[in-house]
Design a protein around this motif. Structure first.
Motif, short mmCIF file in Angstrom:
data_model
loop_
_atom_site.label_atom_id
_atom_site.label_comp_id
_atom_site.label_asym_id
_atom_site.label_seq_id
_atom_site.Cartn_x
_atom_site.Cartn_y
_atom_site.Cartn_z
N GLY A 9 0.78 -1.23 0.00
CA GLY A 9 0.00 0.00 0.00
C GLY A 9 0.81 1.27 0.00
N GLY A 10 2.13 1.17 -0.17
CA GLY A 10 2.98 2.36 -0.14
C GLY A 10 2.92 3.21 -1.39
N ALA A 11 2.25 2.73 -2.45
CA ALA A 11 2.10 3.51 -3.68
C ALA A 11 0.62 3.52 -4.07
N ILE A 12 0.09 4.71 -4.36
CA ILE A 12 -1.32 4.84 -4.73
C ILE A 12 -1.43 4.94 -6.25
N PRO A 13 -2.09 4.00 -6.92
CA PRO A 13 -2.27 4.07 -8.38
C PRO A 13 -3.03 5.35 -8.76
N ASP A 14 -2.77 5.84 -9.98
CA ASP A 14 -3.39 7.09 -10.42
C ASP A 14 -4.92 7.02 -10.43
N ASN A 15 -5.48 5.86 -10.87
CA ASN A 15 -6.93 5.74 -10.92
C ASN A 15 -7.56 5.74 -9.53
N VAL A 16 -6.79 5.30 -8.53
CA VAL A 16 -7.29 5.32 -7.16
C VAL A 16 -7.13 6.72 -6.56
N ARG A 17 -6.01 7.36 -6.86
CA ARG A 17 -5.75 8.68 -6.29
C ARG A 17 -6.84 9.68 -6.66
N ALA A 18 -7.37 9.56 -7.87
CA ALA A 18 -8.41 10.48 -8.32
C ALA A 18 -9.68 10.37 -7.47
N LEU A 42 -5.58 -8.63 -3.81
CA LEU A 42 -6.69 -9.38 -3.23
C LEU A 42 -7.59 -8.51 -2.36
N GLU A 43 -7.12 -7.31 -2.02
CA GLU A 43 -7.92 -6.43 -1.17
C GLU A 43 -8.78 -5.47 -1.98
N ASP A 44 -8.79 -5.62 -3.30
CA ASP A 44 -9.52 -4.71 -4.19
C ASP A 44 -11.03 -4.79 -3.92
N ALA A 45 -11.66 -3.64 -3.74
CA ALA A 45 -13.10 -3.58 -3.48
C ALA A 45 -13.89 -3.20 -4.72
N ASP A 46 -13.25 -3.20 -5.89
CA ASP A 46 -13.93 -2.77 -7.12
C ASP A 46 -14.35 -3.94 -8.00
N SER A 47 -14.22 -5.17 -7.50
CA SER A 47 -14.54 -6.32 -8.34
C SER A 47 -15.90 -6.90 -7.98
N GLY A 48 -16.53 -7.59 -8.94
CA GLY A 48 -17.80 -8.27 -8.71
C GLY A 48 -18.90 -7.35 -8.24
N ALA A 49 -19.66 -7.82 -7.26
CA ALA A 49 -20.80 -7.07 -6.75
C ALA A 49 -20.42 -6.14 -5.59
N LEU A 50 -19.15 -6.08 -5.24
CA LEU A 50 -18.74 -5.30 -4.07
C LEU A 50 -19.08 -3.81 -4.16
N PRO A 51 -18.85 -3.14 -5.31
CA PRO A 51 -19.18 -1.71 -5.36
C PRO A 51 -20.63 -1.42 -4.99
N ASP A 52 -21.55 -2.29 -5.39
CA ASP A 52 -22.96 -2.07 -5.06
C ASP A 52 -23.22 -2.33 -3.58
N LEU A 53 -22.51 -3.29 -3.01
CA LEU A 53 -22.70 -3.60 -1.60
C LEU A 53 -22.09 -2.55 -0.69
N GLY A 95 -20.11 7.68 2.21
CA GLY A 95 -20.35 6.30 2.64
C GLY A 95 -19.78 5.24 1.73
N THR A 96 -19.04 5.61 0.70
CA THR A 96 -18.37 4.65 -0.18
C THR A 96 -16.93 4.44 0.28
N VAL A 97 -16.31 3.36 -0.23
CA VAL A 97 -14.94 3.06 0.18
C VAL A 97 -14.02 2.95 -1.03
N VAL A 98 -12.73 3.19 -0.76
CA VAL A 98 -11.69 3.09 -1.79
C VAL A 98 -10.54 2.27 -1.19
N THR A 99 -10.02 1.30 -1.94
CA THR A 99 -8.91 0.47 -1.43
C THR A 99 -7.71 0.54 -2.36
N TRP A 100 -6.54 0.30 -1.80
CA TRP A 100 -5.32 0.16 -2.60
C TRP A 100 -4.31 -0.65 -1.80
N GLY A 101 -3.37 -1.27 -2.51
CA GLY A 101 -2.37 -2.14 -1.88
C GLY A 101 -2.38 -3.49 -2.56
N HIS A 102 -2.42 -4.56 -1.79
CA HIS A 102 -2.41 -5.92 -2.34
C HIS A 102 -3.65 -6.13 -3.21
#
Length: 604
Positions: free
Chosen positions: A182-191, A222-233, A213-220
């Motif tokens: 998590g020591g580097a933030i990707p550009d698409n996440v930083r925005a 497997l911790e990505d919260a943008d896959s599947g149905a997670l963004p809606d949840l 009330g939404t969340v943003v993740t970065w790092g490993h």
């Protein structure tokens, strides 16, 4: 030239301190702390000037008979896996322990002033100063030069094992350290990192909770919260918690819990909604392979992540639990649930369940602490009940008579340390992880809080001074910074003298045990000896002469053995037994002989 200074508190308490004009302001502050038995922060002159701790009294313009006002400020400790960092009352910092784990802050010592809090990664520290700037040192995450210009107006810092993330007052985020943690933030996440209200971290990644009330993740990955149905949840999230020891995040909503990032795919977007019950705000616990949440009605919801652990888990027990008020988990996946009636139920790994006779003692429980695999419960009367593996402090029988009037318990990886109402401390568990505090027991008075690395403890006393014990390579040894920690050399020497004396007494009693063992061995050998044919009788004169010679030789050998057993430990005991922090326990043992038995778990 000697001079007297009157140090007064806002409460009206005061004390007269005699010092030389060449003494540092910090010496004046430490002497006042001892006399007033309080943790003192800044010292202010009658004209309103703030005294700098590194200046002499003469340089500060103090004269004989002057009065200074002391502002009370509690000391605070932070710990990596192998080092401690203390924020002293005046806002300066002292670090000790393994240099590679943040135990050496000399390169940034001058910058470590007016520090208000410190966050720790696995091997590095990040100090947040009153002006919103950040100072870092140590291993992974300890070097922040590339982002230093951005580290201003910081309000909060969080850490994974190898990186840090700082939340600024404008809602933006700055990260540094190991990119894979998590020591580097990707550009698409930083925005998307704007209007951030909270940051949390697990071992490998960060999650940011935004104002909407939404969340943003970065790092490993497997911790990505943008896959599947997670963004809606992950909408209308109230708060987020993380597994500090491993992967995984859990978000609490008004009527449900959403988990993701655990190693098993089943929990990639796992969703729990037991009867639509509202959950206690942030009322959950997470271990390496499971999480549990409590609803406002006291119902429990538990999920386990790794299939290879499920064979040892009993989920059915969780569904039967009601009126749960508090949860505590150990790293290996067992949960202790305190119910409103003060009883305790354990859920999870069956191997860590308490024995039946222990369960019967778990009544009127008010607090539970855990380490890697064991638990310690404080009951309403101040007594303590423990369970779990013996090599993790799960058995406290040898100190049970001391565990009374306990008000708080701290844990290292495999040991516990309890603070009693009178400020004394009781420790148990393996000595190499801090379970034996006997070498500094005389110093453990007026203790108000304890912090730990993986294998050592540090106790803050009411006057702001610190006492340490445990693994000498992980912060348990602090003699080289004892003055900065508020301890006198005389105090350390007296503690060491008593510990050496106890060791010598124990060594002196060792031959007795050996002799007893020899007698037992001989007694067992007698039946076999009786079966052997007796030798032919010899003339009495020769027999008597030989018997007298044997008796004389035996007496000579016996006296020699006794004398040696008593004298050797004393002659081998050095006048001053100290261990350099760079030494490993094994190396120190080789260099100092039998006396290292004392200091392998001492430090002081």
């Amino acid at each position: 030239m000697s001079m007297g200074v009157l140090v007064t508190l806002l409460s009206g308490d005061q004390t007269h301190i005699s010092v030389t004009e060449d003494a540092l302001v910090d010496v004046l502050r430490q002497k006042a702390q001892k006399k007033l038995n309080a943790s003192i922060g800044p010292l202010i002159t009658a004209s309103g000037s703030l005294l700098q701790g590194s200046a002499t009294l003469k340089q500060a313009g103090l004269q004989d008979g002057d009065t200074v006002t002391a502002v009370l400020r509690d000391a605070a400790l932070a710990a990596t896996t192998g080092a401690f960092a203390l924020i002293r009352g005046d806002g300066s910092v002292v670090a000790w322990g393994h240099p590679g784990a943040g135990g050496d802050c000399s390169a940034v010592q001058e910058q470590l002033q007016q520090v208000k809090c410190i966050k720790a990664a696995a091997a590095a520290f990040a100090a947040l100063r009153e002006d919103g700037s950040v100072v870092t040192w140590g291993g992974h995450g300890g070097h922040s030069a590339e982002v230093q210009e951005q580290l201003h107006d910081v309000s909060e810092i969080q850490a994974t094992f190898g990186a840090f993330a700082a939340l600024r007052t404008d809602g933006s985020v700055v990260a540094w350290g190991d990119p894979d943690a998590g020591g580097a933030i990707p550009d698409n996440v930083r925005a998307r990192l704007r209007d951030v209200k909270q940051i949390q971290a697990n071992a490998l990644a960060f999650v940011a909770l935004r104002g909407d009330g939404t969340v943003v993740t970065w790092g490993h990955p497997l911790e990505d919260a943008d896959s599947g149905a997670l963004p809606d949840l992950l909408q209308d999230v109230l708060c987020v918690q993380a597994c500090r020891l491993d992967a995984g995040f859990v978000a609490i909503k008004a009527d449900s819990v959403v988990a993701w990032g655990f190693e098993h795919p089943m929990l990639m977007g796992g969703f729990a909604n037991p009867g639509g019950s509202r959950f206690l705000r942030c009322g959950l616990q997470i271990s390496r392979n499971a999480w549990a949440a409590v609803s406002q009605a006291g119902h429990l919801s538990v999920e386990f992540g790794r299939w290879n652990y499920r064979a040892n888990f009993d989920i059915a027990e969780a569904d039967k639990l009601h009126d749960v008020e508090h949860l505590q988990c150990c790293a290996e996946g067992t949960f202790a649930a305190i119910r409103r009636d003060g009883t305790v139920a354990t859920i999870g790994d069956k191997r860590n369940k308490p024995a039946v006779f222990v369960e019967e003692e778990l009544k009127n429980v008010v607090q539970v602490q855990s380490n890697r695999s064991a638990f310690a419960a404080i009951r309403g009367d101040g007594s303590v009940v423990t369970w779990g593996p013996k090599n993790s402090g799960g058995n406290s029988d040898h100190v049970k008579h001391l565990l009374s009037n306990v008000k708080a318990i701290q844990a290292s990886e495999r040991a516990f340390a309890a603070i009693r109402d009178d400020g004394s401390v009781v420790a148990w568990g393996p000595k190499q992880t801090g379970g034996d505090s006997s070498a500094v027991q005389t110093q453990l008075k007026d203790v108000k809080c304890i912090q730990s690395t993986d294998t050592a403890f540090a106790a803050i006393r009411t006057d702001g001074s610190v006492v340490t014990w445990g693994d000498v390579t992980a912060g348990g040894y602090s003699r080289h910074v004892s003055t900065q920690l508020g301890r006198s050399a005389e105090e350390d020497e007296e503690s060491e003298r008593l510990a050496v004396l106890a060791m010598v007494q124990a060594s002196a009693s060792a031959p007795t045990k050996a002799t007893e063992g020899l007698k037992v061995a001989k007694s067992k050998a007698k039946p076999n000896a009786a079966r052997r044919p007796k030798p032919k009788a010899k003339p009495k004169a020769k027999s008597k002469a030989k018997a007298r010679a044997k008796a004389k030789a035996k007496a000579s050998r016996s006296g020699s053995l006794c004398l040696c057993a008593i004298l050797v430990p004393v002659s081998e005991t050095p006048k001053s037994s100290t261990i350099r922090p760079s030494q490993t326990p094994a190396r120190a043992m080789r260099q100092q002989g039998s006396t290292q038995v004392l200091f392998s778990g001492d430090p002081g």
